[in-house]
Design a protein around this motif. Structure first.
Motif, PDB file in Angstrom:
ATOM      1  N   ASP A 120      59.748   4.772  39.225  1.00 45.45           N
ATOM      2  CA  ASP A 120      58.349   5.403  38.460  1.00 45.45           C
ATOM      3  C   ASP A 120      57.115   4.367  38.747  1.00 45.45           C
ATOM      4  O   ASP A 120      56.058   4.502  38.738  1.00 45.45           O
TER       5      ASP A 120
ATOM      6  N   GLN B  56      61.059  10.185  34.562  1.00 43.90           N
ATOM      7  CA  GLN B  56      61.810   9.307  33.837  1.00 43.90           C
ATOM      8  C   GLN B  56      62.152   8.181  34.653  1.00 43.90           C
ATOM      9  O   GLN B  56      62.350   8.174  35.879  1.00 43.90           O
TER      10      GLN B  56
ATOM     11  N   ARG C  66      54.386  15.074  31.100  1.00 49.03           N
ATOM     12  CA  ARG C  66      55.400  13.890  31.274  1.00 49.03           C
ATOM     13  C   ARG C  66      55.531  13.134  32.533  1.00 49.03           C
ATOM     14  O   ARG C  66      55.478  13.870  33.752  1.00 49.03           O
TER      15      ARG C  66
END
Length: 220
Positions: free
Chosen positions: A208, A189, A186
């Motif tokens: 990010d 976030q 993943r």
């Protein structure tokens, strides 16, 4: 095992797009795709185990059979897997239904090991398989996928949609044919840089964004 080649070949003859290979994966590829997994990884979800080439290697890494859930759609391999790994949970199902199945309480899986021929599948099915698998994966867990292709078998738009990044672990040149293993994880976030902005000022940069160019990376 000697008879595994014949089993794989016959299965490939009957459904080449589903099986994706005429022979089971070799020791070099099994070593590579399980390299980062150990007994402490926790529950393992294996997709498309076939005759169990990766499963055997997982056991040698210290993974308990009780921590293995094997998802196999090929009925030809079901009895073989149940016989070889009596302590594992062997399920006859389409991996595209993973999101709809309650395989665990919560999402405890530490690693997914996939032997599925994703390059032979539609984009919609790849999204269902990978996204469904990650619905069972705990934070920090990973999805390991091999391919005979020259690049990641999960297209960049699919990675973006699912919020994943792909890293090339290495290539198993001794495998026949040579194969590569990718690790899916993943992405962090997106969070905004602390602080307010004056009216009319540019929007804050997402943290990010600094990593986005590395969402498809190659390890040394």
């Amino acid at each position: 095992m000697p008879n595994d080649f014949l089993s794989f070949f016959l299965s490939w003859m009957s459904a080449p797009r589903r099986v994706g290979a005429i022979a089971p994966s070799g020791a070099a590829l099994a070593d590579l795709i399980t390299r980062e997994i150990s007994a402490s990884t926790g529950p393992i979800l294996e997709l498309g185990p076939g005759t169990g080439a990766f499963t055997y290697k997982l056991l040698k890494r210290g993974v308990r059979q009780e921590d293995l859930t094997l998802i196999e759609y090929g009925s030809d391999f079901m009895k073989l897997l149940q016989m070889r790994f009596p302590g594992a949970r062997v399920l006859w199902m389409d991996a595209a239904r993973l999101a709809a199945e309650r395989l665990y309480d919560g999402a405890p899986v530490g690693a997914v090991v996939s032997g599925l021929p994703l390059l032979n599948m539609s984009t919609r099915k790849v999204i269902s398989i990978v996204g469904g698998a990650f619905s069972h994966v705990r934070p920090g867990g990973a999805f390991y996928q091999f391919t005979y292709g020259m690049s990641c078998p999960i297209p960049r738009p699919v990675l973006d949609r699912l919020g994943l990044r792909a890293t090339l672990i290495d290539r198993a040149m001794l495998n026949i044919p040579p194969a590569a293993v990718y690790k899916l994880t993943r992405r962090p976030q997106m969070t905004l840089v602390a602080g307010s902005r004056a009216p009319g000022a540019p929007a804050p940069i997402a943290r990010d964004a600094m990593h986005r160019e590395h969402d498809f990376t190659v390890t040394p």
